[in-house]
Write a protein that holds these residues in place. Structure first.
Motif, PDB file in Angstrom:
ATOM      1  N   CYS A  47       0.802  -1.228   0.000  1.00  0.00           N
ATOM      2  CA  CYS A  47       0.000   0.000   0.000  1.00  0.00           C
ATOM      3  C   CYS A  47       0.832   1.274   0.000  1.00  0.00           C
ATOM      4  CB  CYS A  47      -0.958   0.004   1.187  1.00  0.00           C
ATOM      5  SG  CYS A  47      -0.164   0.134   2.814  1.00  0.00           S
ATOM      6  N   GLU A  56      -8.180  -0.100   7.740  1.00  0.00           N
ATOM      7  CA  GLU A  56      -9.480  -0.694   8.055  1.00  0.00           C
ATOM      8  C   GLU A  56      -9.341  -2.101   8.642  1.00  0.00           C
ATOM      9  OE1 GLU A  56     -11.987  -0.505   4.637  1.00  0.00           O
ATOM     10  OE2 GLU A  56     -11.712   1.658   4.366  1.00  0.00           O
ATOM     11  N   THR A  57      -8.130  -2.511   8.911  1.00  0.00           N
ATOM     12  CA  THR A  57      -7.897  -3.825   9.493  1.00  0.00           C
ATOM     13  C   THR A  57      -8.409  -3.868  10.927  1.00  0.00           C
ATOM     14  OG1 THR A  57      -5.907  -4.090   8.145  1.00  0.00           O
ATOM     15  CG2 THR A  57      -6.133  -5.544  10.047  1.00  0.00           C
ATOM     16  N   VAL A  68      -7.027  -6.322  -0.139  1.00  0.00           N
ATOM     17  CA  VAL A  68      -8.461  -6.320  -0.403  1.00  0.00           C
ATOM     18  C   VAL A  68      -9.098  -5.070   0.180  1.00  0.00           C
ATOM     19  CG1 VAL A  68     -10.633  -7.527   0.088  1.00  0.00           C
ATOM     20  CG2 VAL A  68      -8.592  -8.824  -0.562  1.00  0.00           C
ATOM     21  N   ARG A  69      -8.624  -4.613   1.321  1.00  0.00           N
ATOM     22  CA  ARG A  69      -9.106  -3.379   1.938  1.00  0.00           C
ATOM     23  C   ARG A  69      -7.908  -2.640   2.519  1.00  0.00           C
ATOM     24  NH1 ARG A  69     -10.947  -7.551   4.773  1.00  0.00           N
ATOM     25  NH2 ARG A  69     -12.975  -7.358   3.779  1.00  0.00           N
ATOM     26  N   PRO A  70      -7.995  -1.330   2.702  1.00  0.00           N
ATOM     27  CA  PRO A  70      -6.863  -0.559   3.236  1.00  0.00           C
ATOM     28  C   PRO A  70      -6.411  -1.090   4.583  1.00  0.00           C
ATOM     29  CG  PRO A  70      -8.543   0.909   2.367  1.00  0.00           C
ATOM     30  CD  PRO A  70      -9.143  -0.463   2.371  1.00  0.00           C
TER      31      PRO A  70
END
Length: 408
Positions: free
Chosen positions: A264, A388-389, A383-385
């Protein structure tokens, strides 16, 4: 001027504590000053140090001890009555709960075998283990960096370093991860996990005691020290436990987070690809330490930290995640700067006589795993930032639940 103790401390955990890698609560504590009292799991009063200089000093302060048993009136009776996240205090005399000469004697058994230089010949083993895992993932569309890559890699590496079967090591470390969490230790599942872990540790030592000496794995080193009467049998069993407790989760978090940062953040990825993976790993350690808080410490006598009075017996922890972002030391501490340099380093592995003995093992795994993962899956994406984990755990073993990646 000494600050008097404020009113009733607020709970450490709020509604959003697990919603992101670096909780807003950490920022609130940092803004309120370098020392603040909160309520840890079980409503235990806990002094939290957020400043880098104050944290570094506290981690080397001999007045802050790891052993609560010689202190009357320790906060909430830790060490005498079971409380959440207290397993390191009650799991026998070992590296995580001893001080002074006892700690130095125990550390002297394994320390030389876990130093960076001593692990140089283990790199081919780690490299081979990474390749096997990546080959296994080659046909997958989606994976979880935690459960599909970092966790199995760490299990293989720790099992081989320790000298035990991988399945037995995996089972014991699963117990460790549960026991390090915030659930109350008197719950049936927690009691069962503690019993299972204790039996596994005793079995590891007992089996090796009946084998010929000569292997260079850690279990052989521990049993060799036992035969030489450098340590007692109970200490030998507890020492194996301290290895597994310390290694069960932090290397997994480091590997998963460092891989995610490479996916990222272009500067982070470039630093890895350019051959400066050591710098990138150190920045990952600073930015998102695999252990958010230092382990338990207790005031042996009244003292002051940044003008705040700490009473004898009070529990103290350094919020390593906040100290690593202290703007007085790390300019732009909330940003990832992979080639960051400066005179003051991060505190992710602690400081002083209790500096994490497994630091070199965690670094080695990440330094091998991250570039290998990027080379094998150059088009992988989160899959998501990462922000946002969802995370689990509260104090020492705070880790991502999952980090999902699309490999294609």
């Amino acid at each position: 001027m000494t600050a008097e103790h404020p009113g009733a401390p607020a709970p450490l955990v709020d509604a959003n504590y697990h919603a992101r890698p670096y909780p807003d609560r950490f920022r609130e504590l940092s803004r309120s000053g370098p020392v603040r009292q909160v309520l840890a799991p079980g409503d235990i009063p806990l002094w939290v140090i957020t400043g880098h200089a104050e944290g570094r000093a506290a981690l080397s302060d001999e007045r802050l001890v790891k052993d609560p048993f010689n202190l009357p009136g320790t906060a909430a009776g830790l060490g005498r009555t079971r409380w959440p996240e207290d397993v390191t205090l009650v799991s026998g005399r070992q590296l995580l709960n001893t001080d002074g000469e006892t700690h130095a004697r125990l550390r002297g058994v394994l320390g030389p075998h876990l130093a960076t230089r001593a692990l140089m010949d283990k790199r081919p083993m780690v490299t081979a283990a990474v390749k096997v895992l990546l080959d296994r993932l080659a046909d997958e569309e989606h994976i979880d960096l935690v459960t599909d890559f970092a966790e199995p890699l760490n299990t293989v590496v720790i099992a081989r370093l320790l000298g035990v079967a991988e399945d037995a090591c995996a089972a014991a470390m699963a117990c460790c991860r549960l026991l390090l969490g915030p659930r109350h230790p008197e719950e049936p599942e927690m009691r069962s996990a503690y019993l299972e872990m204790s039996e596994a540790l005793a079995e590891f030592v007992s089996v090796r005691e009946h084998e010929d000496a000569g292997d260079d794995d850690l279990l052989s080193v521990i049993v060799g020290a036992l035969r030489a009467r450098r340590i007692r049998r109970r200490e030998a069993v507890s020492m194996v436990g301290s290895v597994l407790l310390g290694a069960s989760s932090p290397p997994v978090t480091l590997i998963a987070v460092a891989c995610a940062l490479a996916l990222c953040d272009q500067d982070f990825r470039f630093t890895v690809a350019s051959g400066s993976v050591e710098c990138a790993v150190e920045e990952a350690l600073r930015y998102q330490p695999p252990v958010s808080f230092s382990s338990w410490r207790f005031a042996r006598e009244p003292l002051e930290i940044a003008g705040t009075r700490i009473d004898r017996g009070d529990a103290v922890m350094v919020l390593l995640a906040a100290a690593n972002r202290d703007p007085r030391v790390f300019a732009g501490g909330d940003r990832i700067v992979p080639d960051r340099s400066g005179p003051a380093g991060h505190l992710s592995f602690g400081q002083g006589p209790h500096y994490c003995m497994g630091a070199a093992v965690a670094r080695l795994q990440a330094q091998v795993a991250v570039p290998a993962f990027l080379d094998r899956f150059p088009t992988a994406r989160l899959v998501r930032p990462l922000e946002e984990t969802v995370w689990e755990g509260v104090l020492g073993d705070r880790r991502p639940v999952s980090v999902e990646v699309a490999l294609r």
